[in-house]
Design an enzyme around this catalytic site. Structure first.
Site, PDB file in Angstrom:
ATOM      1  N   ASP A   1      25.946 -44.475 -47.510  1.00 32.03           N
ATOM      2  CA  ASP A   1      27.050 -43.945 -48.300  1.00 32.03           C
ATOM      3  C   ASP A   1      27.904 -43.035 -47.408  1.00 32.03           C
ATOM      4  OD1 ASP A   1      28.649 -43.203 -50.394  1.00 32.03           O
ATOM      5  OD2 ASP A   1      27.133 -42.099 -51.494  1.00 32.03           O
TER       6      ASP A   1
ATOM      7  N   PHE B   1      29.082 -47.955 -58.334  1.00 31.37           N
ATOM      8  CA  PHE B   1      27.712 -47.452 -58.399  1.00 31.37           C
ATOM      9  C   PHE B   1      26.778 -48.648 -58.540  1.00 31.37           C
ATOM     10  CE2 PHE B   1      25.033 -43.805 -58.591  1.00 31.37           C
ATOM     11  CZ  PHE B   1      23.868 -44.262 -59.167  1.00 31.37           C
ATOM     12  N   VAL B   2      26.047 -48.946 -57.471  1.00 27.20           N
ATOM     13  CA  VAL B   2      25.221 -50.152 -57.427  1.00 27.20           C
ATOM     14  C   VAL B   2      23.741 -49.812 -57.590  1.00 27.20           C
ATOM     15  CG1 VAL B   2      26.831 -51.537 -56.084  1.00 27.20           C
ATOM     16  CG2 VAL B   2      25.222 -50.051 -54.888  1.00 27.20           C
TER      17      VAL B   2
ATOM     18  N   ARG C   1      15.315 -50.095 -59.811  1.00 25.75           N
ATOM     19  CA  ARG C   1      15.065 -50.195 -58.371  1.00 25.75           C
ATOM     20  C   ARG C   1      14.601 -51.572 -57.911  1.00 25.75           C
ATOM     21  NH1 ARG C   1      14.845 -46.194 -54.819  1.00 25.75           N
ATOM     22  NH2 ARG C   1      14.303 -44.531 -56.300  1.00 25.75           N
TER      23      ARG C   1
ATOM     24  N   GLY D   1      14.253 -46.211 -51.336  1.00 24.22           N
ATOM     25  CA  GLY D   1      15.217 -47.299 -51.463  1.00 24.22           C
ATOM     26  C   GLY D   1      14.989 -48.477 -50.545  1.00 24.22           C
TER      27      GLY D   1
ATOM     28  N   LYS E   1      28.758 -48.748 -47.578  1.00 20.84           N
ATOM     29  CA  LYS E   1      29.881 -48.369 -48.441  1.00 20.84           C
ATOM     30  C   LYS E   1      30.870 -47.547 -47.609  1.00 20.84           C
ATOM     31  CE  LYS E   1      28.860 -47.407 -52.760  1.00 20.84           C
ATOM     32  NZ  LYS E   1      28.465 -46.681 -54.006  1.00 20.84           N
TER      33      LYS E   1
ATOM     34  N   ASP F   1      18.454 -47.230 -57.102  1.00 20.16           N
ATOM     35  CA  ASP F   1      18.114 -46.834 -58.472  1.00 20.16           C
ATOM     36  C   ASP F   1      19.153 -45.888 -59.046  1.00 20.16           C
ATOM     37  OD1 ASP F   1      16.463 -43.781 -58.658  1.00 20.16           O
ATOM     38  OD2 ASP F   1      17.306 -44.542 -56.781  1.00 20.16           O
TER      39      ASP F   1
ATOM     40  N   GLU G   1      17.464 -49.114 -44.142  1.00 21.18           N
ATOM     41  CA  GLU G   1      17.986 -48.361 -45.273  1.00 21.18           C
ATOM     42  C   GLU G   1      18.685 -49.303 -46.240  1.00 21.18           C
ATOM     43  OE1 GLU G   1      17.888 -46.027 -47.157  1.00 21.18           O
ATOM     44  OE2 GLU G   1      19.308 -44.402 -46.760  1.00 21.18           O
ATOM     45  N   ASP G   2      18.570 -49.026 -47.530  1.00 23.08           N
ATOM     46  CA  ASP G   2      19.198 -49.898 -48.516  1.00 23.08           C
ATOM     47  C   ASP G   2      20.713 -49.747 -48.539  1.00 23.08           C
ATOM     48  OD1 ASP G   2      19.016 -47.331 -49.492  1.00 23.08           O
ATOM     49  OD2 ASP G   2      18.461 -47.895 -51.529  1.00 23.08           O
TER      50      ASP G   2
END
Length: 268
Positions: free
Chosen positions: A190, A241-242, A254, A131, A218, A248, A186-187
């Site tokens: 969560d 949900f992104v 992605r 990611g 998030k 992805d 990091e993308d």
């Protein structure tokens, strides 16, 4: 017009000097002096009025800019970019959450802060595959400090829509992190369990320092049992949900150049 009173003041002062030289009545000179003072006061009032008006205009412009930014954050129509991405993906996107332009602008700000915080040091930017690819690449290109790049790969999602919390290290660093200044990129953060796992991992390896940079945080999904400090955050992410910009769903979406929100029917 500010220039008109200024010109009148010069004229009044000139008349005063001339009348004094030719011996005109003192009362008349006094009146001219008072008139000159009045003009000077009027000039100051006009200046203050202009400053106020400029501040008001500036405030209105800033407000409009914030409103436009707010509109963009809330979501932009997918049809604006649909022709540039696979039709299959475009049809499953609900909205664009963060545009490519907005992301790039934020990355420049983040890079400036990171460069300042690490001034005089060299870092190892550790990306969490897969990611991190777009976020890390586009963030690092704006850094003004020396850096090396490395990657680790962990697993916690599989093909689901939320983190399982069961973190596994699939690929380790290609170098010893001992004594290194580590910046994890990091993308999306969560639950925070993956990053907490990696933070402990690098600290146990005795790195010199550890900081975390992420594109999206998030917070609504953060596990309350996880203690995690995120040093650099691009955007707070709503509980949607992104996909895109490294994120992805089942290995698709992605490399979209923006962050989009999937329609619920696309993943349920």
């Amino acid at each position: 017009d500010v220039e008109s009173p200024r010109l009148s003041i010069h004229i009044a002062k000139y008349i005063v000097s001339v009348t004094m030289s030719v011996g005109v009545d003192k009362a008349f000179i006094q009146k001219l002096s008072e008139f000159s003072l009045y003009l000077n006061s009027s000039l100051e009032s006009l200046k203050n009025k202009q400053v106020v008006e400029e501040n008001v205009k500036s405030g209105e412009a800033e407000k409009e800019e914030k409103e436009e930014h707010k509109k963009e954050i809330i979501g932009s129509p997918v049809n604006k970019v649909a022709k540039n991405i696979p039709h299959k993906w475009a049809s499953k996107l609900k909205t664009i959450l963060f545009s490519e332009q907005k992301i790039e602008a934020r990355l420049k700000e983040m890079a400036a802060k990171i460069s300042f915080d690490y001034r005089g040091k060299e870092i190892v930017a550790v990306g969490l595959l897969t990611g991190c690819i777009l976020f890390q690449t586009n963030l690092l290109k704006y850094l003004t400090i020396p850096y090396q790049i490395d990657f680790v790969q962990v697993s916690s999602y599989g093909h689901g829509t939320s983190s399982s919390g069961n973190v596994k290290l699939k690929k380790d660093l290609s170098r010893d992190p001992k004594g290194k200044h580590i910046l994890i990129t990091e993308d999306l953060i969560d639950t925070g369990k993956t990053l907490a796992f990696m933070a402990k991992y690098f600290k146990d390896k005795k790195c010199a320092s550890l900081k975390i940079a992420c594109l999206l945080s998030k917070k609504a999904r953060r596990d309350p049992s996880v203690s995690l400090e995120v040093d650099y955050v691009g955007f707070d992410c709503p509980n949607e949900f992104v996909v895109g910009y490294g994120m992805d769903f089942k290995d698709e979406y992605r490399c979209l150049p923006f962050v989009g929100v999937l329609k619920p029917e696309a993943y349920k």
